[in-house]
Scaffold this motif. Sequence first.
Motif, PDB file in Angstrom:
ATOM      1  N   MET A 297      14.816   6.742  -7.840  1.00  0.00           N
ATOM      2  CA  MET A 297      14.746   7.036  -6.508  1.00  0.00           C
ATOM      3  C   MET A 297      14.389   5.971  -5.401  1.00  0.00           C
ATOM      4  N   VAL A 298      13.427   5.058  -5.932  1.00  0.00           N
ATOM      5  CA  VAL A 298      12.960   4.132  -5.058  1.00  0.00           C
ATOM      6  C   VAL A 298      14.257   3.131  -5.047  1.00  0.00           C
ATOM      7  N   ALA A 299      15.221   3.020  -5.806  1.00  0.00           N
ATOM      8  CA  ALA A 299      16.260   1.811  -5.939  1.00  0.00           C
ATOM      9  C   ALA A 299      17.281   2.544  -4.704  1.00  0.00           C
ATOM     10  N   ASP A 300      17.461   3.993  -5.047  1.00  0.00           N
ATOM     11  CA  ASP A 300      18.357   4.477  -3.886  1.00  0.00           C
ATOM     12  C   ASP A 300      17.867   4.333  -2.623  1.00  0.00           C
ATOM     13  N   ARG A 301      16.743   4.766  -2.407  1.00  0.00           N
ATOM     14  CA  ARG A 301      16.397   4.683  -1.094  1.00  0.00           C
ATOM     15  C   ARG A 301      16.191   3.083  -0.433  1.00  0.00           C
ATOM     16  N   MET A 302      16.093   2.350  -1.250  1.00  0.00           N
ATOM     17  CA  MET A 302      16.041   0.681  -0.884  1.00  0.00           C
ATOM     18  C   MET A 302      17.657   0.328  -0.698  1.00  0.00           C
TER      19      MET A 302
ATOM     20  N   GLU B 298      12.037  -7.495   1.215  1.00  0.00           N
ATOM     21  CA  GLU B 298      10.615  -7.285   1.106  1.00  0.00           C
ATOM     22  C   GLU B 298      10.131  -6.424   2.135  1.00  0.00           C
ATOM     23  N   GLY B 299      10.774  -6.596   3.496  1.00  0.00           N
ATOM     24  CA  GLY B 299      10.324  -5.794   4.375  1.00  0.00           C
ATOM     25  C   GLY B 299      10.576  -4.323   4.277  1.00  0.00           C
ATOM     26  N   HIS B 300      11.798  -4.248   3.860  1.00  0.00           N
ATOM     27  CA  HIS B 300      12.181  -2.865   3.813  1.00  0.00           C
ATOM     28  C   HIS B 300      11.643  -1.919   2.463  1.00  0.00           C
ATOM     29  N   LEU B 301      11.131  -2.994   1.368  1.00  0.00           N
ATOM     30  CA  LEU B 301      10.406  -2.650   0.081  1.00  0.00           C
ATOM     31  C   LEU B 301       8.977  -2.144   0.626  1.00  0.00           C
ATOM     32  N   ARG B 302       8.302  -2.846   1.500  1.00  0.00           N
ATOM     33  CA  ARG B 302       7.136  -2.487   1.928  1.00  0.00           C
ATOM     34  C   ARG B 302       7.093  -1.209   2.858  1.00  0.00           C
ATOM     35  N   GLY B 303       8.196  -0.999   3.604  1.00  0.00           N
ATOM     36  CA  GLY B 303       7.958   0.400   4.233  1.00  0.00           C
ATOM     37  C   GLY B 303       8.308   1.643   3.351  1.00  0.00           C
ATOM     38  N   ILE B 304       9.517   1.463   2.440  1.00  0.00           N
ATOM     39  CA  ILE B 304       9.367   2.459   1.561  1.00  0.00           C
ATOM     40  C   ILE B 304       8.226   2.781   0.633  1.00  0.00           C
ATOM     41  N   ILE B 305       7.579   1.727  -0.030  1.00  0.00           N
ATOM     42  CA  ILE B 305       6.538   1.895  -0.613  1.00  0.00           C
ATOM     43  C   ILE B 305       5.285   2.625   0.050  1.00  0.00           C
ATOM     44  N   GLY B 306       5.236   2.434   1.303  1.00  0.00           N
ATOM     45  CA  GLY B 306       4.366   3.110   1.953  1.00  0.00           C
ATOM     46  C   GLY B 306       4.466   4.645   2.174  1.00  0.00           C
ATOM     47  N   GLN B 307       5.696   4.973   2.079  1.00  0.00           N
ATOM     48  CA  GLN B 307       6.102   6.299   2.103  1.00  0.00           C
ATOM     49  C   GLN B 307       5.990   7.193   0.982  1.00  0.00           C
ATOM     50  N   LEU B 308       5.560   6.388  -0.365  1.00  0.00           N
ATOM     51  CA  LEU B 308       5.708   6.910  -1.401  1.00  0.00           C
ATOM     52  C   LEU B 308       4.353   6.915  -2.215  1.00  0.00           C
ATOM     53  N   THR B 309       3.986   7.813  -3.194  1.00  0.00           N
ATOM     54  CA  THR B 309       2.809   7.676  -4.039  1.00  0.00           C
ATOM     55  C   THR B 309       3.296   7.062  -5.320  1.00  0.00           C
ATOM     56  N   VAL B 310       1.956   6.494  -5.843  1.00  0.00           N
ATOM     57  CA  VAL B 310       2.157   5.602  -7.054  1.00  0.00           C
ATOM     58  C   VAL B 310       2.850   6.526  -8.111  1.00  0.00           C
TER      59      VAL B 310
ATOM     60  N   TYR C 136       0.831  -1.153  -0.090  1.00  0.00           N
ATOM     61  CA  TYR C 136       0.042   0.089  -0.049  1.00  0.00           C
ATOM     62  C   TYR C 136       1.022   1.241  -0.028  1.00  0.00           C
ATOM     63  N   THR C 137       0.545   2.205  -0.878  1.00  0.00           N
ATOM     64  CA  THR C 137       1.365   3.351  -1.048  1.00  0.00           C
ATOM     65  C   THR C 137       0.757   4.377   0.008  1.00  0.00           C
ATOM     66  N   ARG C 138       1.436   5.377  -0.094  1.00  0.00           N
ATOM     67  CA  ARG C 138       1.017   6.737   0.968  1.00  0.00           C
ATOM     68  C   ARG C 138      -0.464   7.039   0.742  1.00  0.00           C
ATOM     69  N   GLN C 139      -0.891   6.805  -0.555  1.00  0.00           N
ATOM     70  CA  GLN C 139      -2.375   7.232  -0.996  1.00  0.00           C
ATOM     71  C   GLN C 139      -3.207   6.247  -0.640  1.00  0.00           C
TER      72      GLN C 139
ATOM     73  N   THR D 239       1.356  -3.904  -6.779  1.00  0.00           N
ATOM     74  CA  THR D 239       2.156  -5.116  -6.825  1.00  0.00           C
ATOM     75  C   THR D 239       3.365  -4.636  -7.487  1.00  0.00           C
ATOM     76  N   VAL D 240       4.731  -4.833  -6.763  1.00  0.00           N
ATOM     77  CA  VAL D 240       5.872  -4.430  -7.052  1.00  0.00           C
ATOM     78  C   VAL D 240       6.978  -5.623  -7.231  1.00  0.00           C
ATOM     79  N   GLU D 241       7.637  -5.630  -8.129  1.00  0.00           N
ATOM     80  CA  GLU D 241       8.391  -6.672  -8.629  1.00  0.00           C
ATOM     81  C   GLU D 241       9.705  -5.915  -8.978  1.00  0.00           C
TER      82      GLU D 241
END
Length: 479
Positions: free
Chosen positions: A151-156, A130-142, A82-85, A90-92
């Motif tokens: 940017m997502v890869a750098d934050r990951m 996957e845990g870190h990816l879930r947290g990062i996705i939750g802080q971003l918008t679609v 789930y994103t911030r919105q 589903t992210v692969e």
Amino acid sequence: MTVSGNVWLIAGGMLLAIVFLVSMMARLYRKAGPHEALIVYGFRGTRIIKGHGTVIFPLFEICKGLSLELMSFDVAPQQDLYTRQGVAVTVEAVAQIKVKSDPESIQTAAEQFLTKTPPDREGLIRLVMEGHLRGIIGQLTVEEIVKQPEMVADRMRSTCAEDMNKMGLEVISFTIKEVRDKNEYIANMGRPDVARIKRDADVAAAEAERDTAIKRAEATRASAVAKAQADQERVLAETLSQAKQAESQRDLEIKKASYKEMTKKQEAQADKAYEIQTNIMQQQVIAESVKVRQIEKEQEIKVQDAEIIRHERELIATVLKGAEIERKRIETLAEAEKQRQILEADGHASATRAQGEAEAEIIFKKGDAEARAMNVKAEAYQEYNQAAVVDKLISSLPEIVRALAAPLANVDKITVVSTGNSPSAGMNKVTGDMVSIAAQVPALFESLSGMKMEELFARIKGIGDSSSKADKPADAGKE
């Protein structure tokens, strides 16, 4: 057995012992390749061998290899993220991870993964990722996830770095392969941009068509202006050519008239009466020729006017392209028309002036020729002698009698009624009447001329005498 035999036997035994020792040392010596590290533990403690070899003593030491190669595996959580919105996506992604090359990291990784199989090791790492990816996705918008994957890869990488260090690992790369959702949020997200891009494309196409139309109109206008200028130059050249032709024709007619004047004057001395009639007919022919040339020139001018009108209509039909273009075209055509009319007026004036001069010259030559012919005729009459005058009078009498008897020629039938035997009865009456008519001719001549026939014949005799007297001195002078 001799001494030499014993020496060879001892040497062979020593050689076999050396080969055995070397083979044993080779089996005990372990080498670490560039893609792995050897973890040796035993009575000498834990040692890490990387890039070289070491001797492993059996029963006292154990050696295990730890791969330093790059591990690539998919990071694809089974559950939606789930994103911030609050949008479920589903992210692969694909992650490349390896064990760090420093001894401390190798020892840390050996402590945690040395006894695990590669699938178990990748499973543990995937859970952390996957845990870190879930947290990062939750802080971003679609929109950020889709439009800024780097940017997502750098934050990951920055987020996982600490946990990876604790396991002796490092993230070489992290790449998002696909982002999708079940509610078609991503598909709908691009529609405004698609509509905007389509709108911009339509506007750009319309502007391009407008620019093309403007360029085409400008090219058409330039072509029309050039064509109008060419037509003006052609009309001017034709007018000048016609003026030159008129001048040449005038000179030719003048020369012809002069030549004919000289020729006819010489011929008039031989047969003056015939020459006068010939000159009159020739003058009529010249007058008709002048009229024909005038008609031809008028027709040529009409054809030129029709051609100019056709060019003007063609220009009007091809140049109309918009209000601004229309205004410029009208101004251009008005200026071109003005120049054309000026040039055409000058050309018509020159042609008319040249034609008038030619006609005036021809009329002058014609009058001069007629005057000369009359002078020649008068001279000829002055040279008439007695015989010529008598011949002229006698030759004219049949014409007079014929004119008097002309009414009788129109009579179809004559009925004669005779009542006597006199000489003037019957058919003799008709012939007698004709003789009486002929006898009246001298009286008619006297009444018309006011001169008696006796006086005329008396003067004729004097004319003959005077002419003979005039000829004698000339003959005497010749003698």
